[in-house]
Write an enzyme that holds these catalytic residues in place. Structure first.
Site, PDB file in Angstrom:
ATOM      1  N   ASP A  59      17.927 -22.496  35.437  1.00 49.17           N
ATOM      2  CA  ASP A  59      18.011 -21.477  36.483  1.00 49.17           C
ATOM      3  C   ASP A  59      18.375 -20.133  35.861  1.00 49.17           C
ATOM      4  O   ASP A  59      18.927 -20.072  34.758  1.00 49.17           O
ATOM      5  CB  ASP A  59      19.024 -21.872  37.551  1.00 49.17           C
ATOM      6  CG  ASP A  59      20.451 -21.889  37.021  1.00 49.17           C
ATOM      7  OD1 ASP A  59      20.706 -22.590  36.017  1.00 49.17           O
ATOM      8  OD2 ASP A  59      21.321 -21.200  37.602  1.00 49.17           O
ATOM      9  N   GLU A  63      23.566 -23.242  36.955  1.00 51.01           N
ATOM     10  CA  GLU A  63      24.648 -22.613  36.174  1.00 51.01           C
ATOM     11  C   GLU A  63      24.907 -21.188  36.622  1.00 51.01           C
ATOM     12  O   GLU A  63      26.051 -20.754  36.734  1.00 51.01           O
ATOM     13  CB  GLU A  63      24.290 -22.657  34.682  1.00 51.01           C
ATOM     14  CG  GLU A  63      25.459 -22.350  33.744  1.00 51.01           C
ATOM     15  CD  GLU A  63      25.658 -20.868  33.472  1.00 51.01           C
ATOM     16  OE1 GLU A  63      26.730 -20.498  32.954  1.00 51.01           O
ATOM     17  OE2 GLU A  63      24.743 -20.056  33.778  1.00 51.01           O
TER      18      GLU A  63
END
Length: 484
Positions: free
Chosen positions: A119, A184
């Site tokens: 991500d 994250e």
């Protein structure tokens, strides 16, 4: 940390120059990395094109596409056990999709877990970008695009290193687990329950977290310390409701003014954090020249640096407090009104050795004790994460330092990072015997989280080779192998 004289523009299609003393298997691995580098770069560009953002306010579909693309890369690398897994958030919605792939260890061999995250941060104001955020562009030896450095390059470094070792060594006895997180940048909200639910699946002897930075272009680093983090909000209330500033202004100060006065107490006149009870040391092993820091941080001419002690210690081993949000009407819609309340969000980076709970309590005590003009102060704790310090004498750390120096051709630096990776504390708590290495592909010019994020392609190639060297040595000698 500006570029050194050796940091000339890098030709990603040209030959790679071996560092001093590279022989035998190092040369074979370097050649394998070079042969596949164009393909590695194409795959990284394909990943950059997927805007996978795990924040709740963004469409989840690109995040799912990102996970599937990463899973397919692992299958192409010869991994059979590839899974895309999620864990529910407290509200019942699914967490970010994590991709996990395993090659079990042969009897007597260790297992290494390779972590990165797929991500990315939102692009922010696209007017600040010189290229399209989600179109990877090569320019002057760098690859520009959101996620090009943080952290899709970490994913490709892991996969490319594994492929190079598999090509040169053949069948591996070393156990290898890939763990590519999908949330994250959103704070890893389901990381701990995900670990608990998949504890045995992710168990390893060594964990490599590829989400950090090197010392500068051309000089590798092993990150040996990370600051912890606590955040929260501070609200000041002074009136029951808004009133006309002309009719009532003077005897009472508005909430933004009082909040500003309270915020000003958080630092002393030198710019040191003025909250009692926080850990702070001035013992960084290396220092950073002021001119380099000013250039890397884009400090304007004439702005005096805050704090005392070495710049490296101010960045790595002392607390740093920032106000990262402020609730007040925008200037364009402001009226002549005394505002009854104002709120700010703080972010406090913690020095290694600091207990986050104690730090949060210290902030709460400070703001309550410094309430300006008797205003009502409401302190709301937010997230927290532990600092981290590497055991630099561990076999894994010594092996990593050797591999980095061998790949770059210059000695590696043990460095701290001012940022935080809170989930490392969860890894250590669930796997207390594991040896954790924090590496990365970024450099001071990478601008992670900012506009014009980029990756230095020469250092990217070196990072792949360094990890390939580590994997090969662990495969041949386990954790008892002597580096060099």
């Amino acid at each position: 940390m500006t570029s050194s004289p050796m940091a000339t523009p890098y030709d990603p299609h040209g030959p790679s120059s071996p560092g001093p003393g590279t022989t035998g298997q190092t040369d074979q691995l370097r050649a394998a990395v070079d042969r596949s580098f164009d393909q590695t770069l194409r795959r990284l560009k394909d990943l950059v094109a997927i805007p996978g953002i795990a924040w709740p306010s963004f469409d989840r579909a690109p995040l799912e596409r990102s996970a599937e693309a990463v899973a397919e890369l692992l299958r192409d690398a010869g991994l059979d056990e590839v899974q895309t897994l999620t864990c529910p958030k407290p509200d019942g919605t699914p967490g970010g999709p994590a991709v996990v792939a395993r090659r079990p260890a042969a009897p007597g061999k260790p297992t290494i877990l390779l972590y990165a995250h797929h991500d990315v941060q939102p692009p922010g104001d696209e007017a600040l970008w010189e290229t399209q955020p989600f179109t990877a562009v090569e320019k002057d030896g760098r690859l520009y695009g959101r996620g090009a450095a943080d952290d899709k390059a970490g994913i490709m470094a892991h996969i490319a290193a594994y492929a190079a070792v598999s090509e040169v060594v053949g069948e591996l006895g070393l156990g290898v687990t890939f763990f590519f997180e999908g949330e994250e940048e959103a704070g890893s909200p389901t990381f701990r329950p995900f670990l608990e639910a998949n504890r045995e699946l992710l168990r390893a002897d060594v964990i490599v977290v590829a989400d950090s930075s090197n010392w500068k272009v051309g000089v590798p680093a092993l990150t040996t310390s990370l600051r912890g983090l606590v955040d929260g909000t501070i609200e000041v209330q002074v009136l029951d409701h808004a009133v006309h500033s002309g009719m009532y202004g003077g005897p009472v100060l508005d909430a933004p003014t009082l909040l500003s006065r309270l915020i000003a107490t958080l630092h002393d006149d030198d710019g040191n954090v003025a909250i009692e009870g926080l850990v702070a040391t001035d013992n960084a092993a290396v220092d950073l020249p002021e001119a380099d820091y000013r250039a890397d941080a884009s400090v304007l001419d004439g702005v005096r640096l805050a704090g005392t002690g070495s710049i490296a210690s101010r960045l790595w081993t002392k607390p740093a407090l920032s106000i990262i949000g402020f609730d007040a009407p925008a200037v364009d819609v402001a009226s002549n009104t005394l505002l009854p309340r104002a709120r700010a969000k703080f972010s406090l980076r913690l020095a290694p050795g600091q207990d986050p709970a104690a730090a949060m309590e210290a902030v709460g005590r400070h703001v309550e004790a410094n309430a300006p003009f008797g205003a009502k102060v409401i302190f709301t704790p937010g997230e927290s994460g532990n600092p981290f310090q590497t055991d630099t004498a561990s076999p894994a750390a010594r092996l990593a330092m050797w591999a980095l120096g061998e790949a770059w051709g210059v000695p590696a630096v043990e460095t701290g990072i001012g940022g935080s990776i809170p989930f490392i504390a969860d890894l250590l708590e669930l796997y207390p015997e594991v040896q954790i290495l924090v590496t990365g592909v970024e450099d001071p010019d990478s601008r992670a989280h900012s506009a014009n994020e980029s990756l230095h392609l020469g250092d990217f190639r070196h990072a792949i080779l360094a990890e390939a060297l580590m994997l090969a040595r662990l495969n041949s000698g386990g954790l008892d192998v002597q580096p060099g």
